[in-house]
Each structure stands twice: as C-alpha cells, then as structure tokens.
Design a protein around this motif. Structure first.
Motif, PDB file in Angstrom:
ATOM      1  N   UNK A  88      10.691  -5.838 -11.833  1.00  0.00           N
ATOM      2  CA  UNK A  88      11.962  -6.155 -11.164  1.00  0.00           C
ATOM      3  C   UNK A  88      12.623  -4.940 -10.526  1.00  0.00           C
ATOM      4  N   UNK A  89      12.430  -3.757 -11.097  1.00  0.00           N
ATOM      5  CA  UNK A  89      13.050  -2.548 -10.544  1.00  0.00           C
ATOM      6  C   UNK A  89      12.239  -1.938  -9.410  1.00  0.00           C
ATOM      7  N   UNK A  90      10.992  -2.364  -9.260  1.00  0.00           N
ATOM      8  CA  UNK A  90      10.127  -1.779  -8.255  1.00  0.00           C
ATOM      9  C   UNK A  90       9.577  -0.414  -8.636  1.00  0.00           C
ATOM     10  N   UNK A  91       9.786   0.002  -9.896  1.00  0.00           N
ATOM     11  CA  UNK A  91       9.326   1.316 -10.340  1.00  0.00           C
ATOM     12  C   UNK A  91       7.936   1.274 -10.960  1.00  0.00           C
TER      13      UNK A  91
ATOM     14  N   UNK B 137       6.008  -9.748 -15.504  1.00  0.00           N
ATOM     15  CA  UNK B 137       5.820 -10.462 -14.240  1.00  0.00           C
ATOM     16  C   UNK B 137       4.364 -10.887 -14.065  1.00  0.00           C
ATOM     17  N   UNK B 138       3.452 -10.027 -14.488  1.00  0.00           N
ATOM     18  CA  UNK B 138       2.021 -10.332 -14.423  1.00  0.00           C
ATOM     19  C   UNK B 138       1.699 -11.563 -15.268  1.00  0.00           C
ATOM     20  N   UNK B 139       2.207 -11.586 -16.499  1.00  0.00           N
ATOM     21  CA  UNK B 139       1.937 -12.713 -17.396  1.00  0.00           C
ATOM     22  C   UNK B 139       2.596 -13.997 -16.901  1.00  0.00           C
ATOM     23  N   UNK B 140       3.766 -13.892 -16.302  1.00  0.00           N
ATOM     24  CA  UNK B 140       4.421 -15.083 -15.745  1.00  0.00           C
ATOM     25  C   UNK B 140       3.614 -15.656 -14.594  1.00  0.00           C
ATOM     26  N   UNK B 141       3.072 -14.773 -13.752  1.00  0.00           N
ATOM     27  CA  UNK B 141       2.242 -15.243 -12.648  1.00  0.00           C
ATOM     28  C   UNK B 141       0.969 -15.907 -13.174  1.00  0.00           C
TER      29      UNK B 141
ATOM     30  N   UNK C  95       0.827  -1.203   0.000  1.00  0.00           N
ATOM     31  CA  UNK C  95       0.000   0.000   0.000  1.00  0.00           C
ATOM     32  C   UNK C  95       0.864   1.257   0.000  1.00  0.00           C
ATOM     33  N   UNK C  96       1.872   1.271   0.843  1.00  0.00           N
ATOM     34  CA  UNK C  96       2.753   2.440   0.921  1.00  0.00           C
ATOM     35  C   UNK C  96       3.538   2.638  -0.371  1.00  0.00           C
ATOM     36  N   UNK C  97       4.019   1.550  -0.958  1.00  0.00           N
ATOM     37  CA  UNK C  97       4.784   1.663  -2.204  1.00  0.00           C
ATOM     38  C   UNK C  97       3.911   2.154  -3.353  1.00  0.00           C
ATOM     39  N   UNK C  98       2.668   1.676  -3.407  1.00  0.00           N
ATOM     40  CA  UNK C  98       1.759   2.125  -4.464  1.00  0.00           C
ATOM     41  C   UNK C  98       1.435   3.602  -4.288  1.00  0.00           C
ATOM     42  N   UNK C  99       1.208   4.028  -3.056  1.00  0.00           N
ATOM     43  CA  UNK C  99       0.921   5.444  -2.808  1.00  0.00           C
ATOM     44  C   UNK C  99       2.108   6.312  -3.208  1.00  0.00           C
TER      45      UNK C  99
ATOM     46  N   UNK D 202       0.796   0.978 -12.642  1.00  0.00           N
ATOM     47  CA  UNK D 202       1.141   2.142 -11.826  1.00  0.00           C
ATOM     48  C   UNK D 202       2.649   2.367 -11.915  1.00  0.00           C
ATOM     49  N   UNK D 203       3.059   3.637 -12.065  1.00  0.00           N
ATOM     50  CA  UNK D 203       4.483   3.948 -12.035  1.00  0.00           C
ATOM     51  C   UNK D 203       5.013   4.457 -13.360  1.00  0.00           C
ATOM     52  N   UNK D 204       6.319   4.389 -13.505  1.00  0.00           N
ATOM     53  CA  UNK D 204       7.026   4.888 -14.683  1.00  0.00           C
ATOM     54  C   UNK D 204       6.706   4.019 -15.903  1.00  0.00           C
ATOM     55  N   UNK D 205       6.203   4.611 -17.000  1.00  0.00           N
ATOM     56  CA  UNK D 205       5.887   3.800 -18.189  1.00  0.00           C
ATOM     57  C   UNK D 205       7.068   3.010 -18.719  1.00  0.00           C
ATOM     58  N   UNK D 206       8.295   3.483 -18.506  1.00  0.00           N
ATOM     59  CA  UNK D 206       9.452   2.726 -18.967  1.00  0.00           C
ATOM     60  C   UNK D 206       9.597   1.404 -18.213  1.00  0.00           C
ATOM     61  N   UNK D 207       9.027   1.344 -17.013  1.00  0.00           N
ATOM     62  CA  UNK D 207       9.096   0.112 -16.219  1.00  0.00           C
ATOM     63  C   UNK D 207       7.847  -0.745 -16.384  1.00  0.00           C
TER      64      UNK D 207
END
Length: 586
Positions: A277-280, A311-315, A246-250, A299-304
């Motif tokens: 993988x970068x958490x961005x 990761x979503x597709x692998x899951x 939650x904190x990381x998404x915010x 959510x986050x930087x479009x480059x990431x």
C-alpha cells in the motif's frame, strides 16, 4: 505477545459465512468434490449418449417421448457432458464462471435426462445442483488472464474429442451396422459428419442413423461455436511489467537492492508485480498452472514487506491461485511465514564468493588453479566489461552466439535468470568473454547486486572448445571485480546442498545416505550434484535459500509449477504460421 499473534491470526482467517474471497482457510473439500462430481456426471452423460442401451434396466420415460425429441435430448446431453468435463477443472479452482456454467448445465441435464430415459440420473444431477447453490460462496475466484491461444487449445481438444466420440459410437454400436467398415471409412464418415456431410457408414436402424447424424452435426457445430467464441472475445494480454513498474522496481533496487542477490531478476519480462500500500515494497511473480509463484525476497524496505505479502496473498485468494515462493532468504522466509499460515522448507544454498578473500593459492584450490592455467596455456584470453562499454551490434552478436550454444529451444530460468542481454536499463550488467585467435568460445553474464555486487545470470560455452572455460571465466571475473567496484559475486544455486555434503561424510545415518542417493539419481536429469560440485570448487560462502508453500497437500503441485517455470518441464506447443503469441513487453 501471544494474544497479539492470536489476534493477527484471527484477522488472517476468513469468515466461513462471508462471501469475501479468501481461500486460505475455506472448505477445501467443496471445490474438489464438485470438480470430481462434474467430471463423473460428464463422463456418465457422454457414455450414456454414445450407448443407447445404457441404463436400460433403470426407470425409463422415453417410451412416452417421440423419437426425434429423444435423439435431440440425447445429443444435447452429449454436448452438456463434454462441457461438464471441460468445466470440472474450473470448479476445482473455485472459478465463479465455471460455477455459473455448471449450475446451468446441471439444470439442463436434469430436464434432458428425464426426457431421454433415465430419471435416476436426474436425481443425482439435482442433488449436485442443490449442493452447488448451497455452497455458492465457495466459488468466488475471478477468471485468469487469457489470450487467444486458449481458443486454439480448446478447439484442438474439442475437435479430437469429437472425432474420438464418433469413432467410439460406431465401435460401441458395431452390431447394428449394415456391414463391417474399415477404419478409414469410419474416420471419413465421422470427419465429414462434423461438417454436415454424409459418409459411407450406415446402421440398420433408421433411428440410429438419425441419432448418429444429429450427434456428429451437433458436435461439429459445438466445436466451431466454442472455438469461434473464444477466439473472437476480447483477449487480455499476458501479465507483464509495465514501463512504470519497471522504473519503480529499479528505483527500489538502487536503494535496497544490496539485500538480495536475486533482486535484479525481478525485472524479467514474464513477471507481474504486486505493490505494498505504501509503494515501498513489491513482490514479483508469475502464474504457472494455477500457482502464483514468486522468486526471491520482496523488493524494497523490509518494514514494508508485510504489506506487499498481504497484497500478494489477497490476489492469490481472489483468483484461487496457490501462493508459493522459490529461493527466498532466511529473513524473507521468516516474514513470509509470519502471521500468514505459510510454511518454509530449506531448498538449498547459494554460493557467494567474497572477492577480497578469494585466492587460487592453497591445496583446496589446486583443481581450479590447474584448470585455469591449462586454459590460459591453450591461448584463450578473457575480457570483462559492463554492457554500457559495448556497441549495440556487439551485444546482439554476443546474444545470438549464446543462443546458438544453448542447444535447446527453451530458455531455462525463473528465479535466477534474466533472459536477455543488451536491453535499455541493463547497462550495469557485466559480460565476461573467452576468445581464442579472435573467435568467441564462452560467455558469462552477470546482473547487478546492489552497487557493489554481481549475480551470475548466464553461463554458456562452445561445447567443442577446451573444457574448463567456465571456471576460467569465473576466476577472471573475480580478478576484474575490484576494477568494476565489485566486492562479492553470487554464483549458481545448489539445490539440497546440505544433504549432499552431509550425506557423504563419515558417520552419516541411513536416512541421510538414502536421501543423498536419491538426489544423485535425480542428477541424471537435473543438475543437482554437478552444480553443487562446480560451486564448491571456488570455496564460496553458502547462504541458505528457502521454499515457501501453503500446505503439504499443495507442495507437489507447487514443485511441478516451479519445474515448469524453470523450464525443466516443457509441455509440447503447437506452432501455427501467422498466429503469434502476444508480446511480453508493454
């Protein structure tokens, strides 16, 4: 450039000979065929066990087998058939545990069929057993997150199935009864037999009586044992966002939240998250009926974003879930579909009001202007404040009132709904209220869209109050927006807006008119036309939103999952006092 794309596509495709889980390009017919074969063999076993004369003309070995052993084999075959029926769905979803269980059951079925009476059925089971072993790499998916509610559903199904099978056995063998028994007597005998008690039903043949008693006792033991195992095994909590997530998404929303008006809805409590993988960047999702459903853009930087999408597709591949996205932007759809094999379809348009350009003046705003003035003359007053300006007791009272107006036990929304008011971290959300003589009559709730925008979350009113309260509150929220530092407001999402708008124009072709007619027909049950017309009144800027899916064959399944996630389809639930669902918070 083309060579680079081909290389990327080749990397995305799995090696058919490898055992690594990547379900996007595997043989889809294998799990489907295995699931249907398991279903058919299970039905065959159940019917054959219930009807002793089944397959009488086939090759029989039971004349060489003692009667007690034959009855035991027949009963065991019935239980195995029920298990095959239950596991067929897991095979279709490539579940590894289902594959192991079905392989073991088939091995047992081969022996029981030979002992019981039909050797030909043993050949069919042996053929499927060999096929499962040969295609074992096709069944790689890990189990889904589970709770003890599964024990309740499986136990209820098995109990109902056991009673139904007992009654069916009597009906199929009614010619062998001592007399004609009433339905109540038959039901009492079956229910008692599941618990090991005797009942009034008696067959002329002692062998048939022994078989029926053994069958009921075995079904009762099987139901109790399976339910007990599922209930007592360690339960995994339903997926949800952890406090750290939650904190990381915010934090990402503070830096990149202005890109997508749906970003804040990623903080729903019933969603899980996958990180790049970068958490961005991250993708939030919910699994519904085997569909891994994401809402809005990553959510986050479009480059990431590509890293989070991979990761979503692998899951999804690891669990054999069908990946899908509801309501992403045009940029999001391009990135989702690039090098992934996914496809996109324009789903509709989001209505966005530019605060600086909004005005009630002019002929096009006449209806809204008249409605707003009529509500104001009736004595209603509006107040627009952020949640941080309310006391906790006030927020609780507002939420309770909003729940009372909902009119249904089910909270609707997934991609454009937060589902809460007044919780820590949501202090920047905005609430607009309409009161008359000090009594509350309507509530609008907005969530932040970056630092200078709002996105409509909740819109509820007293049905007995003056019509037009929602129009009035939207206008008042737009008027108050500059004082709140807000420059743009996202209203409702209009599904297939373009088809509705173009289909009513002069010169529209027959196909477009027919499509519009179907949408209007569906509007009787879903708010399609009404939401479009409501949004259009405010002269918004329309931003297209897209539906991303894996294949046309999966599109109907994804559509049903989306309707279920948005609570337009609600399956009946059994509520048992003292048994609570696991909390969605962590």
């Amino acid at each position: 450039m083309e060579e680079t794309k081909r290389d990327a596509s080749r990397r995305a495709e799995p090696d058919e000979r490898a055992g690594t889980p990547d379900g996007r390009s595997r043989r889809r017919w294998v799990p489907a065929t295995a699931g249907w074969m398991s279903l058919l063999i299970g039905l065959h076993d159940v019917i054959g066990a219930l009807l002793p004369e089944w397959h009488r003309r086939m090759v029989r070995l039971d004349e060489y087998v003692p009667g007690s052993l034959n009855n035991a084999a027949r009963t065991a075959t019935l239980v195995a058939g029920l298990l095959l029926l239950l596991l067929s769905h897991g095979l279709r979803r490539r579940k590894r545990r289902a594959w192991r269980a079905v392989a073991a059951l088939l091995a047992f079925t081969i022996v029981s069929h030979v002992v019981k009476d039909f050797a030909l059925s043993a050949i069919v089971a042996a053929a499927m057993f060999g096929a499962l072993i040969y295609f074992r790499d096709e069944f790689y998916a890990t189990g889904d997150p589970r709770t003890r509610w599964r024990a309740l559903w499986v136990g209820s199904f098995l109990a109902a199935a056991s009673v139904g099978l007992g009654l069916l056995f009597i009906a199929l063998n009614h010619h062998g009864l001592v007399r004609d028994y009433s339905f109540a007597e038959r039901l009492r005998h079956v229910v008692g037999g599941l618990f090991g008690a005797s009942g009034p039903v008696t067959f002329v043949s002692d062998g048939r009586n022994d078989l029926f008693s053994l069958m009921l006792g075995s079904l009762g033991l099987f139901t109790a044992g399976t339910t007990g195992y599922l209930f007592l095994r360690p339960a995994e909590p339903a997926p949800s966002l952890s406090g750290g997530d939650d904190e990381r998404i915010r934090d990402l929303l503070v830096r990149q939240g202005a890109r997508d008006s749906l970003g804040y809805f990623s903080l729903r409590r019933d969603k899980s998250v996958i990180w790049s993988p970068t958490g961005k960047a991250c993708v939030t999702y919910r699994v519904v009926s085997g569909v891994m459903l994401a809402g809005g853009d990553p959510i986050g930087d479009p480059e990431a974003w590509p890293g989070a999408i991979e990761a979503f597709l692998e899951e999804a591949a690891r669990h054999a879930w069908v990946p899908a996205v509801m309501g992403c932007s045009e940029l999001g759809a391009e990135i989702w579909c690039r090098d992934t094999g996914l496809s996109a379809l324009e789903l509709g348009d989001e209505a966005i009001v530019d605060v600086a350009d909004f005005s009630l003046e002019g002929r096009t705003m006449r209806n809204v202007r008249q409605m707003v003035n009529r509500v104001a003359r009736q004595g209603y007053t509006a107040e627009v404040r952020r949640e941080k300006d309310y006391a906790p007791d006030e927020l609780r009272a507002l939420w309770d009132q909003a729940d009372a107006w909902r009119g249904t036990d089910t909270e609707r929304g997934f991609s454009m709904a937060l589902g809460r008011v007044g919780e820590p971290g949501d202090e920047e959300c905005v609430i607009a209220t309409a009161t008359k003589d000090g009594e509350l009559h309507a509530i609008l709730h907005f969530v932040p869209w970056g630092t200078d925008g709002l996105s409509l979350d909740l819109m509820r009113r007293d049905r007995a109050a003056q019509p037009g309260l929602n129009d009035y509150l939207i206008v008042e929220a737009i008027k108050a927006a500059p004082d709140l530092g807000v420059k743009r407001i996202s209203l409702n999402f209009a599904v297939f807006r373009a088809a509705l708008a173009r289909g009513e124009r002069i010169g529209a072709g027959p196909v477009l008119k027919a499509w519009r007619g179907l949408l209007i027909f569906l509007s009787r049950w879903f708010q399609i036309e009404s939401l479009y017309k409501f949004n259009a009144k405010f002269q918004p800027v329309w931003q297209p939103r897209f539906f991303v899916y894996s294949s046309l064959g999966d599109a109907p399944r994804i559509a049903l999952a989306a309707l279920e996630a948005e609570a337009f389809i609600v399956w009946p639930r059994v509520r048992i006092p003292g048994l609570k669902r696991p909390s969605k918070r962590t």
